[in-house]
Motif scaffolding. Structure first.
Motif, PDB file in Angstrom:
ATOM      1  N   ILE A 298      -0.194  -6.401  18.045  1.00 41.15           N
ATOM      2  CA  ILE A 298      -0.373  -5.589  16.996  1.00 41.15           C
ATOM      3  C   ILE A 298      -0.757  -6.834  15.935  1.00 41.15           C
ATOM      4  N   GLN A 299      -2.255  -6.815  15.906  1.00 35.81           N
ATOM      5  CA  GLN A 299      -3.073  -8.787  14.389  1.00 35.81           C
ATOM      6  C   GLN A 299      -2.784  -8.134  13.030  1.00 35.81           C
ATOM      7  N   HIS A 300      -2.269  -8.306  12.601  1.00 32.32           N
ATOM      8  CA  HIS A 300      -2.748  -7.995  10.795  1.00 32.32           C
ATOM      9  C   HIS A 300      -3.675  -8.620  10.182  1.00 32.32           C
ATOM     10  N   ASN A 301      -4.363  -8.393   9.529  1.00 32.85           N
ATOM     11  CA  ASN A 301      -6.058  -8.796   9.032  1.00 32.85           C
ATOM     12  C   ASN A 301      -5.778  -8.308   7.520  1.00 32.85           C
ATOM     13  N   LEU A 302      -6.501 -10.012   6.597  1.00 35.46           N
ATOM     14  CA  LEU A 302      -6.042  -9.721   5.533  1.00 35.46           C
ATOM     15  C   LEU A 302      -7.826  -9.506   4.715  1.00 35.46           C
TER      16      LEU A 302
ATOM     17  N   MET B  92       6.036  -2.549   5.830  1.00 41.08           N
ATOM     18  CA  MET B  92       6.609  -3.750   7.441  1.00 41.08           C
ATOM     19  C   MET B  92       5.696  -5.024   7.184  1.00 41.08           C
ATOM     20  N   ALA B  93       3.999  -4.377   7.006  1.00 40.61           N
ATOM     21  CA  ALA B  93       3.419  -4.976   6.766  1.00 40.61           C
ATOM     22  C   ALA B  93       3.370  -6.236   6.108  1.00 40.61           C
ATOM     23  N   LEU B  94       3.509  -5.993   5.130  1.00 39.12           N
ATOM     24  CA  LEU B  94       3.822  -6.990   3.730  1.00 39.12           C
ATOM     25  C   LEU B  94       5.059  -7.906   4.641  1.00 39.12           C
ATOM     26  N   LEU B  95       6.266  -7.595   4.639  1.00 42.42           N
ATOM     27  CA  LEU B  95       7.107  -8.070   5.644  1.00 42.42           C
ATOM     28  C   LEU B  95       6.892  -8.652   6.660  1.00 42.42           C
ATOM     29  N   GLN B  96       6.217  -8.689   7.295  1.00 38.37           N
ATOM     30  CA  GLN B  96       5.674  -9.502   8.275  1.00 38.37           C
ATOM     31  C   GLN B  96       4.550 -10.818   8.212  1.00 38.37           C
TER      32      GLN B  96
ATOM     33  N   PRO C 193       0.458 -18.272  -4.218  1.00 43.20           N
ATOM     34  CA  PRO C 193       1.121 -17.647  -4.904  1.00 43.20           C
ATOM     35  C   PRO C 193       0.299 -16.422  -5.912  1.00 43.20           C
ATOM     36  N   HIS C 194      -1.026 -16.820  -6.364  1.00 42.29           N
ATOM     37  CA  HIS C 194      -1.634 -16.339  -6.926  1.00 42.29           C
ATOM     38  C   HIS C 194      -1.709 -14.533  -6.500  1.00 42.29           C
ATOM     39  N   ILE C 195      -1.261 -13.941  -5.546  1.00 39.04           N
ATOM     40  CA  ILE C 195      -1.601 -12.454  -4.890  1.00 39.04           C
ATOM     41  C   ILE C 195      -0.403 -12.273  -5.293  1.00 39.04           C
ATOM     42  N   LYS C 196      -0.598 -10.949  -5.634  1.00 36.33           N
ATOM     43  CA  LYS C 196       0.720  -9.836  -6.103  1.00 36.33           C
ATOM     44  C   LYS C 196       0.675  -9.455  -4.750  1.00 36.33           C
ATOM     45  N   LEU C 197       2.010  -9.065  -4.458  1.00 30.73           N
ATOM     46  CA  LEU C 197       2.686  -7.954  -2.992  1.00 30.73           C
ATOM     47  C   LEU C 197       2.936  -6.358  -3.379  1.00 30.73           C
ATOM     48  N   VAL C 198       1.753  -5.570  -3.255  1.00 32.22           N
ATOM     49  CA  VAL C 198       2.168  -4.390  -3.904  1.00 32.22           C
ATOM     50  C   VAL C 198       2.488  -2.774  -2.486  1.00 32.22           C
ATOM     51  N   GLU C 199       3.181  -2.586  -2.467  1.00 34.26           N
ATOM     52  CA  GLU C 199       4.434  -1.848  -1.494  1.00 34.26           C
ATOM     53  C   GLU C 199       2.874  -1.021  -1.833  1.00 34.26           C
ATOM     54  N   ASP C 200       2.492  -0.350  -0.262  1.00 35.89           N
ATOM     55  CA  ASP C 200       1.819   1.261  -0.637  1.00 35.89           C
ATOM     56  C   ASP C 200       2.175   1.529   0.696  1.00 35.89           C
ATOM     57  N   LYS C 201       1.428   3.313   0.745  1.00 38.28           N
ATOM     58  CA  LYS C 201       1.790   4.482   2.040  1.00 38.28           C
ATOM     59  C   LYS C 201       1.554   3.650   3.824  1.00 38.28           C
ATOM     60  N   ASP C 202       0.457   3.395   3.304  1.00 39.98           N
ATOM     61  CA  ASP C 202       0.137   3.195   4.616  1.00 39.98           C
ATOM     62  C   ASP C 202      -1.210   1.994   4.532  1.00 39.98           C
ATOM     63  N   THR C 203      -0.891   1.233   5.888  1.00 33.85           N
ATOM     64  CA  THR C 203      -1.950  -0.103   6.284  1.00 33.85           C
ATOM     65  C   THR C 203      -3.420   0.772   6.324  1.00 33.85           C
ATOM     66  N   ALA C 204      -4.036   1.624   6.864  1.00 38.26           N
ATOM     67  CA  ALA C 204      -5.579   1.820   6.905  1.00 38.26           C
ATOM     68  C   ALA C 204      -5.673   2.242   5.961  1.00 38.26           C
ATOM     69  N   GLU C 205      -5.604   3.498   4.929  1.00 33.92           N
ATOM     70  CA  GLU C 205      -5.442   3.648   4.132  1.00 33.92           C
ATOM     71  C   GLU C 205      -6.032   2.869   2.804  1.00 33.92           C
ATOM     72  N   VAL C 206      -4.977   1.933   2.880  1.00 30.91           N
ATOM     73  CA  VAL C 206      -5.024   1.129   1.577  1.00 30.91           C
ATOM     74  C   VAL C 206      -7.469  -0.002   2.244  1.00 30.91           C
TER      75      VAL C 206
ATOM     76  N   ALA D 123      -6.523  -5.540   1.456  1.00 24.70           N
ATOM     77  CA  ALA D 123      -5.729  -4.345   2.464  1.00 24.70           C
ATOM     78  C   ALA D 123      -5.248  -5.571   3.786  1.00 24.70           C
ATOM     79  N   ILE D 124      -3.981  -4.739   4.693  1.00 26.31           N
ATOM     80  CA  ILE D 124      -3.724  -5.857   5.996  1.00 26.31           C
ATOM     81  C   ILE D 124      -3.846  -4.384   6.674  1.00 26.31           C
ATOM     82  N   ALA D 125      -5.170  -5.057   7.690  1.00 27.27           N
ATOM     83  CA  ALA D 125      -5.577  -3.995   8.294  1.00 27.27           C
ATOM     84  C   ALA D 125      -5.918  -4.184   9.687  1.00 27.27           C
ATOM     85  N   SER D 126      -6.027  -3.863  10.946  1.00 30.37           N
ATOM     86  CA  SER D 126      -6.850  -4.063  12.072  1.00 30.37           C
ATOM     87  C   SER D 126      -8.075  -4.224  11.469  1.00 30.37           C
ATOM     88  N   VAL D 127      -8.865  -5.016  12.426  1.00 29.88           N
ATOM     89  CA  VAL D 127     -10.700  -5.514  12.967  1.00 29.88           C
ATOM     90  C   VAL D 127     -11.006  -4.311  12.677  1.00 29.88           C
TER      91      VAL D 127
END
Lengths: 275, 275
Positions: free
Chosen positions: A84-88, A107-111, A120-133, A147-151
Motif C-alpha cells: 500500500i502506497q499513498h500518493n498526493l 487513517m490515510a491522513l494519520l499515516q 503547513p499551508h495545507i489544511k487536512l480534512v477528514e473524508d469518508k474514502d480515499t479514491a472517492e475524493v 486527494a491521497i490515493a493509489s497511482v
C-alpha cells in the motif's frame, strides 16, 4: 468465470486494484462502503466473489473480517498481496504550493501526517474514502484540493501525482483474500496453502498437540492468531494458515485434527500467492 | 509507590478508570492524546508508570501497542480487564428528545450506530475523544448536546445518563497493561503470568517445538499472535502469554527457550488479573 466482484471502497481503491490483478479476465465491481455490505452483496448473490483485506504488516489481523468469513461460512479461494502506497494528487498543472486542502480518510491522513508537517499551508480534512475524493476532484473539476490515493486512482481520474509514497512507514504490505459462497473447484494439484480455524482450551499442550500433528504432516505454519471465545472462559479459537507441498499431507492433517480438535473448520484451500 | 501515571485520553476515559482501579493508592494522571505520547511521558520520566490497552474482545490485539512496548524495552508489571460500556449523557434535567447533537470519537459513534437509528432527530458529529466531550458539556454548560462515555465520566462531570450501554455489541472486554521503564520488584511468589516474544521461522515444527517446551514446563498458553518480520521473509515474531502455578516452572522454560529460540525476550512477569 467470475464477472462481478464486491469490493470495499470505490474504483481506484486498493480493493479495486486487487480485483484487476487477481482475476485473469477483467471484472466489474460492486462498490461497497463497509465490509458488512461486501459480504451482503456476496450472500444475496449480487456477485459470485468478494475481496476482503485480512491483515497488514503495520496493524496485524483485521479480526472483524475473519469473524465475517467464519460467521457466514464463506470460502477463501485465493489470496493476493499488495504494498500500500499513498500518493498526493490533484488536477493537472498545479504544484504542491497550489494545494490548499487535502481531503482523505482519517487513517490515510494519520499515516501521512509526518509528510504534511513540511507543508503547513495545507489544511487536512477528514473524508469518508480515499479514491472517492480523487473521483470528486475530477468530476467537479476542483483546483486547489488534493486527494491521497493509489497511482491507479490518479490514472483513472486523470489527476497528477504531486508526491509519491508519502506515508510515514514506507512498507505496508496488505494481504487480501478472495472469498466465495461455495468452495471453488481449485485443482488439488494447485492447492498449497490453507486457512483453518479450531478451538482448544488453555490447558497446557492442547495447542502444541495440534501443531505437532501439523508438523508431522509436513505443514509449515505461516500465521497463527488466538482469539478468546467470549462465552466460554479459557477456551480459545485459533486461526492458522499453513503451506505445504503436497495436498495429500494437508488432507491427512485434516482428518487427524478433525478427530482431536473441537470445531475444526477449513476456511479455504488455495494457491499460495507469496513467493 | 506510584503517584503519577500516563494514560491515553482524559479524566473519565477508560484508561483513567484503570488507573484508579489498579493501584492501591490514588494516582494523578498525565492526559495524553496518543499512545506515542503515553510512551514518551514514561521514557522522559514525567511519570513512573503508564497504562495501555493491549487487546479487546471485538477487534483483537492492538498491534502498534505491542510494537511500542517491544521497541522501547518497556516492562509489563501488571494487567487489568475492563468491560467497556458506552453511555449517552448530557446536562441534568433533559430527556433524550432534548438532545439534538451527539459528539464523540468516530469509533464510539460507529459502535453505537444501531442505537441512534431509533432517534433520527439526533445528529452525530465526530470529535477527538469521548470523555473530553463530557468535560466540555459541563465546563461550557451546553444543553442539547450529548456525549458518549463511561459512567465514571458522567459522575466526574456531573452529567445525567440518558441511556445505558448503548453499544451494539454488549460485551466488549478490554485488557490493559501497566508498563514501567524497569522491571518492577514483583514478588516471585506473586508472579503467575508472563508475556514473552520470540522469533521463529516458518519451517515445520519450529513453533511447535517451543510450545512443547512450554507445555513440558507446565505453562498454560492464554494468547498467541504471530507477526511477520517485514525485513526477513518467512521469519515470524510470536507474542505469547502464559500462566503458571509456580514461578520456578517459568524460569526453567525461559532458560530452555533462551537457548533454542532466536531473540527470546520477556516483556513482563506479573500477577494474572483474570480469575
Amino acid at each position: 468465470m467470475i464477472n462481478k466482484v464486491a469490493i470495499q471502497g470505490v474504483i481506484g481503491s486498493f480493493h479495486h486494484i486487487v480485483s484487476q490483478e487477481f482475476f485473469s479476465n477483467p471484472v466489474d465491481v460492486i462498490e461497497c462502503m463497509t465490509f458488512d455490505r461486501v459480504v451482503d452483496a456476496l450472500i444475496t448473490k449480487e456477485c459470485d466473489a468478494a475481496i476482503m483485506a485480512l491483515e497488514n504488516s503495520i496493524a496485524g489481523s483485521i479480526i472483524p473480517n475473519y469473524a465475517l468469513i467464519d460467521k457466514y461460512g464463506l470460502h477463501i479461494v485465493g489470496e493476493h498481496y499488495l504494498d500500500i502506497q499513498h500518493n498526493l494528487m490533484g488536477l493537472p498543472n498545479q504544484n504542491i504550493e497550489d494545494i490548499k486542502e487535502v481531503y482523505s480518510h482519517p487513517m490515510a491522513l494519520l499515516q501521512c501526517k509526518a509528510f504534511f508537517k513540511q507543508y503547513p499551508h495545507i489544511k487536512l480534512v477528514e473524508d469518508k474514502d480515499t479514491a472517492e475524493v480523487a473521483r470528486r476532484i475530477q468530476e467537479k473539476n476542483i483546483p486547489g484540493i488534493g486527494a491521497i490515493a493509489s497511482v491507479k486512482a490518479a490514472e483513472i481520474f486523470e489527476l497528477d501525482i504531486l508526491a509519491h509514497s508519502i506515508q510515514t512507514i514506507k512498507h505496508n504490505e496488505t494481504r487480501f483474500v478472495i472469498v466465495k459462497r461455495k468452495n471453488a473447484e481449485v485443482l488439488e494439484s494447485e492447492i498449497n496453502k490453507a486457512s483453518v480455524k479450531f478451538e482448544a482450551n488453555h490447558k497446557r499442550g492442547s495447542l502444541a498437540t495440534i501443531l505437532n500433528v501439523m508438523s508431522d504432516c509436513k505443514l509449515n505454519l505461516t500465521k497463527i492468531q488466538s482469539l478468546p471465545i467470549v462465552e466460554t472462559p479459557w477456551k480459545y479459537a485459533f486461526f492458522v494458515d499453513v503451506t505445504f507441498e503436497n495436498y495429500l499431507d494437508f488432507k491427512k492433517a485434516k482428518s487427524v485434527i478433525d478427530i482431536m480438535g473441537d470445531d475444526f473448520k477449513v476456511l479455504g484451500e488455495y494457491k499460495n500467492a507469496k513467493i
